[in-house]
Design a protein around this motif. Structure first.
Motif, PDB file in Angstrom:
ATOM      1  N   THR A  25      -0.572   1.191  -1.979  1.00  0.00           N
ATOM      2  CA  THR A  25       1.009   0.803  -1.347  1.00  0.00           C
ATOM      3  C   THR A  25       0.728   1.701   0.090  1.00  0.00           C
ATOM      4  O   THR A  25       1.095   1.035   1.051  1.00  0.00           O
ATOM      5  CB  THR A  25       2.174   1.632  -2.278  1.00  0.00           C
ATOM      6  OG1 THR A  25       2.131   0.865  -3.350  1.00  0.00           O
ATOM      7  CG2 THR A  25       3.260   1.422  -1.242  1.00  0.00           C
TER       8      THR A  25
ATOM      9  N   ASP B 112       3.063  -6.389  -2.828  1.00  0.00           N
ATOM     10  CA  ASP B 112       2.831  -5.303  -3.548  1.00  0.00           C
ATOM     11  C   ASP B 112       3.354  -5.373  -4.995  1.00  0.00           C
ATOM     12  O   ASP B 112       4.469  -5.612  -5.279  1.00  0.00           O
ATOM     13  CB  ASP B 112       3.674  -3.831  -3.062  1.00  0.00           C
ATOM     14  CG  ASP B 112       2.839  -2.651  -3.282  1.00  0.00           C
ATOM     15  OD1 ASP B 112       2.178  -2.673  -4.390  1.00  0.00           O
ATOM     16  OD2 ASP B 112       3.045  -1.621  -2.621  1.00  0.00           O
TER      17      ASP B 112
ATOM     18  N   GLN C 197       6.879  -3.050  -3.018  1.00  0.00           N
ATOM     19  CA  GLN C 197       7.031  -2.520  -4.465  1.00  0.00           C
ATOM     20  C   GLN C 197       8.592  -2.193  -4.922  1.00  0.00           C
ATOM     21  O   GLN C 197       8.456  -2.529  -6.037  1.00  0.00           O
ATOM     22  CB  GLN C 197       5.957  -1.412  -4.808  1.00  0.00           C
ATOM     23  CG  GLN C 197       5.289  -1.051  -6.130  1.00  0.00           C
ATOM     24  CD  GLN C 197       4.592  -0.118  -6.277  1.00  0.00           C
ATOM     25  OE1 GLN C 197       4.043   0.591  -5.382  1.00  0.00           O
ATOM     26  NE2 GLN C 197       3.816  -0.185  -7.495  1.00  0.00           N
TER      27      GLN C 197
HETATM   28 MG   LIG Z   1       1.939   0.996  -4.974  1.00  0.00          MG
END
Ligand SMILES: [Mg+2]
Ligand SMILES: Nc1ncnc2c1ncn2[C@@H]1O[C@H](COP(=O)(O)OP(=O)(O)OP(=O)(O)O)[C@@H](O)[C@H]1O
Lengths: 295, 264
Positions: free
Chosen positions: B60, B180, B104
């Motif tokens: 990330t 993500d 995410q």
């Molecule tokens: Mg991540």
């Protein structure tokens, strides 16, 4: 779709989302516009009343003896030494008598037994027709009292002084309510915008991430301030106008007021008040944005 | 050792220009977390690229650097030839309009409807309302979320939110798509729809970088797969079913040899 369409849509969303706060802000702004313009309107009308009064304003200097031509010339010189004047007129005893007789009209018989010189000679001094002359009239009269042969100086002493201190008080109130307007407009709008910004932190953050330009994010807040200023001014002025209409309608016929004609603001002043309110509110929102909107 | 001057791999040479150029990038967080250490990689324009690695490996973090949410502590990142951490103002905004990221943690506006959330990425580039409307309908159909058009995203399930976040990322037809964990909460059928959508975007020219834990989506791929481990590149392979290390452009052979011991 262009920039302004997007900005207006975004402003619409802001307003919809926080309409209760927006309404309160708008009402506060309009109330301060109302208070300010109320006093300002009275002040302006008083000024025009003052103008009218100073049109009729003249000082009368009663003399012990009737001055000869040489003496008249000297007096004229002395008077103009103090201040410029509109007009100086010498009134002989006879003239004074005739004038009085004319005023009496049909009752002039009562003067029949009187000598034609029982009234004193006098000088009529008409000061320049400005409000300043109203302010100086007291000093002027004190000066005139020192002229050689002067017995007594007369003008509407009492009302001139009262009127003058009244307009002075009014001008202070106008200044105070003006500052109130400045404070409420900028600070109320600034704090409303701050609330909006805090309430939408998440969205503003996201807008930045998806590539909104600075002006895309900022302009709606400026527009919001501008609208607050416009709406507040319009609302405040319409309230004042309603009040004005109601008052002039209800006091017409009541003696004293009939002598004076009250007028509402001319168009230029209305525009200036609206522009002022808009500028103040926009400045408020801009300041808030500078402080809390990091883009 | 020809660290930086290694010849470009097939993917890079086939489409000519590089979309992403990451050169010796380090990212550390105070006080002493090193999320990424000395990463160098080139991703070609039009490439589909998988980024894998266990939790906390720095995946990330790498995406955040790519979309300019974070700045690298060291090193250089170029997107389409621009050093994105030096671009500011309207230029940065324009750049971000060309980069779609599915986060995410989704970053959906939970008090807005699905349609409004997806529209945001198009509104900022002043697309016409009817175009936005059609595009939203079309994307929702591809992800089988037609009936959610006017639902607040806060009321959706995680899997639905995830797909809305993806739809927003691709809506403005960006040239670079960063996703993500696009399938973390999805069943097999939905996963396939998501991958179909990403593949379509890729075929129409977008560079796609996919971060994932889900082996199912990269098991049969023929694209490159980079594995991160503790902020370093653990391996760079081309997915052909069997993991074969590539002579990667920016990957040092000794680094790879060093890492091979750590790998399972
Ligand atoms: Mg991540
Ligand atoms: N803002 C931050 N401050 C401090 N440490 C951070 C920050 N962001 C990430 N980290 C640390 O950097 C490392 C890499 O984090 P990152 O989010 O990139 O992992 P990831 O590979 O995406 O993991 P996951 O698969 O669980 O999402 C982790 O050890 C994390 O704790």
């Amino acid at each position: 779709m262009n920039f302004w369409f997007a900005v207006i849509r975004q402003t619409g969303r802001n307003l919809r989302q926080t309409w209760a706060t927006q309404l309160i802000t708008c009402l506060t702004v309009s109330l301060s516009v109302l208070i300010f313009s109320f006093f300002y309107l009275i002040y302006l009308n008083m000024l025009s009343v003052g103008d009218k009064l100073s049109d009729n304003l003249h000082l009368v200097v009663y003399l012990e003896d009737e001055p000869g031509p040489e003496m008249q010339e000297q007096l004229r010189l002395k008077i103009t030494q103090f201040d410029q004047v509109e007009k100086i007129r010498f009134i002989s005893k006879e003239e004074a008598f005739n004038r009085f007789a004319q005023q009496l009209g049909d009752n002039r018989e009562i003067l029949a037994d009187m000598p034609t010189d029982f009234l004193p000679a006098s000088i009529e001094v008409v000061p320049l027709k400005t409000l300043r002359s109203l302010r100086h009239v007291k000093l002027f009269s004190e000066y005139l009292a020192t002229l050689p042969g002067s017995q007594k100086v007369q003008y509407g002493q009492q009302w001139v002084e009262r009127f003058y201190s009244f307009t002075q008080l009014l001008s202070i109130i106008v200044l105070l309510s003006g500052s109130l307007l400045i404070l409420t407009a900028t600070f109320m709008v600034a704090s409303t915008i701050r609330l909006t910004i805090f309430g939408r932190q998440e969205e503003l953050e996201l807008l930045k991430l998806v590539g909104a330009t600075n002006s895309y994010i900022r302009t709606p807040f400026l527009l919001e301030g501008l609208l607050q200023g416009l709406a507040g001014a319009l609302l405040g002025l319409s309230a004042l106008y309603t009040l004005f209409q109601w008052t002039t309608h209800h006091i017409s016929g009541a003696g004293f007021f009939n002598l004076l004609t009250f007028t509402f603001f001319p168009f230029t002043i209305i525009s200036i008040i609206i522009a002022l309110s808009i500028v103040l509110c926009t400045v408020g929102s801009y300041a808030s944005m500078q402080k809390f909107l990091r883009v | 050792m020809n660290r930086q001057a290694a010849p470009p791999d097939e993917a890079t040479s086939s489409s000519g220009t590089a979309m992403i150029e990451i050169i010796k990038v380090t990212k550390s967080y105070p006080p002493n977390v090193t999320a990424l250490a000395d990463i160098s990689i080139t991703i070609a324009s039009g490439e589909m690229f998988f980024l894998i690695g266990k939790s906390g490996a720095g995946k990330t973090t790498l995406l955040k650097l790519l979309c300019n949410m974070e700045k690298p502590s060291n090193g250089l990142i170029e997107i389409a030839g621009m050093n994105i951490h030096q671009v500011t103002g309207n230029k940065l905004a324009k750049l971000r309009q060309r980069v779609g990221m599915a986060y995410q943690d989704f970053r959906l506006l939970t008090n807005r409807t699905v349609a409004e959330n997806i529209a945001i990425s198009m509104e900022v580039s002043y697309k016409k309302p009817h175009i936005i409307h059609d595009r939203v309908r079309n994307l929702l159909a591809q992800l089988q979320l037609e009936d959610k058009h006017d639902i607040l995203t806060g009321d959706l399930s995680r899997g639905e939110q995830q797909r809305v976040a993806l739809a927003r990322a691709v809506a403005n037809s960006p040239t670079l798509i960063l996703v993500d964990e696009p399938t973390g909460n999805l069943d097999a059928a939905s996963t396939e729809q998501v991958m179909d959508l990403l593949t379509r975007c890729n075929h129409s020219g977008a560079t796609v970088v996919i971060v994932t834990h889900d082996e199912a989506i990269y098991r049969h791929t023929s694209h490159r797969i980079m594995k991160l481990h503790d902020g370093k590149i653990a391996s760079l392979t081309r997915g052909t079913g069997s993991e074969q290390p590539l002579a990667a452009d920016a990957l040092n052979a000794t680094d790879l040899a060093d890492k091979s011991g750590d790998m399972p």
